[in-house]
Write a protein that holds these residues in place. Structure first.
Motif, short mmCIF file in Angstrom:
data_model
loop_
_atom_site.label_atom_id
_atom_site.label_comp_id
_atom_site.label_asym_id
_atom_site.label_seq_id
_atom_site.Cartn_x
_atom_site.Cartn_y
_atom_site.Cartn_z
N THR A 65 0.81 -1.24 -0.10
CA THR A 65 0.04 -0.07 0.02
C THR A 65 0.73 1.15 -0.05
OG1 THR A 65 -1.73 -1.17 1.26
CG2 THR A 65 -1.76 1.13 1.32
N ARG A 66 0.34 2.16 -0.82
CA ARG A 66 1.17 3.54 -0.86
C ARG A 66 0.28 4.61 -0.78
NH1 ARG A 66 3.57 6.50 -5.85
NH2 ARG A 66 4.93 8.03 -4.68
N ASN A 119 4.31 4.24 3.02
CA ASN A 119 4.10 2.63 2.90
C ASN A 119 3.64 2.20 4.20
OD1 ASN A 119 6.65 3.01 0.75
ND2 ASN A 119 4.63 2.28 -0.07
N THR A 136 0.32 -3.35 7.22
CA THR A 136 -1.25 -3.85 7.02
C THR A 136 -2.08 -3.09 7.90
OG1 THR A 136 -0.19 -5.93 6.27
CG2 THR A 136 -2.30 -5.52 6.86
N VAL A 142 -3.71 0.56 7.34
CA VAL A 142 -4.26 0.58 6.02
C VAL A 142 -5.58 1.27 6.21
CG1 VAL A 142 -5.14 -0.41 3.65
CG2 VAL A 142 -2.82 -1.18 4.60
N ASN A 162 -7.19 4.51 4.75
CA ASN A 162 -8.19 4.52 3.81
C ASN A 162 -9.33 5.39 4.50
OD1 ASN A 162 -7.86 3.06 1.49
ND2 ASN A 162 -7.99 1.33 2.74
N ILE A 166 -4.98 6.16 -1.94
CA ILE A 166 -4.23 4.74 -1.44
C ILE A 166 -4.11 4.11 -2.67
CG2 ILE A 166 -4.47 3.39 0.16
CD1 ILE A 166 -4.29 6.08 1.50
N GLN A 167 -2.90 3.61 -2.96
CA GLN A 167 -2.52 3.07 -4.02
C GLN A 167 -2.14 1.51 -3.69
OE1 GLN A 167 0.15 4.94 -6.29
NE2 GLN A 167 -1.08 6.58 -7.22
N GLU A 168 -2.88 0.49 -4.06
CA GLU A 168 -2.46 -0.73 -3.95
C GLU A 168 -1.67 -1.33 -5.07
OE1 GLU A 168 -3.00 -2.53 -1.02
OE2 GLU A 168 -4.47 -1.06 0.01
N SER A 169 -0.43 -2.11 -4.86
CA SER A 169 0.10 -2.78 -5.79
C SER A 169 0.37 -4.32 -5.61
CB SER A 169 1.50 -1.95 -6.14
OG SER A 169 2.23 -2.04 -4.87
#
Length: 65
Positions: free
Chosen positions: A2-3, A39, A42, A45, A49, A62-65
């Motif tokens: 997560t970023r 970053n 967990t 997060v 959000n 919030i970007q998930e990769s």
């Protein structure tokens, strides 16, 4: 992973992010959002959000990769 990404040009300084997740966000001298941990682990997060959802200017993504 997560970023957290912020767009300071959209930030209005409402500080909802800081109130929601003070371990992840702060404000600079101009009152604009600063990311303290780009970053989050967990366990953080959900807070990230929530802060993004509460941001009145939608300056937080919030970007998930």
């Amino acid at each position: 992973m997560t970023r957290i990404v912020v767009d300071n040009t959209r930030c209005v300084g409402a500080a909802q992010c800081v109130l929601t997740a003070p371990d992840l966000f702060d404000q600079d001298d101009d009152g604009l959002v600063m990311v303290l941990e780009e970053n989050p682990g967990t366990e953080r997060v959900k807070s990230a959000n929530t802060a993004a959802t509460l941001c009145p200017s939608q300056a937080i993504t919030i970007q998930e990769s």
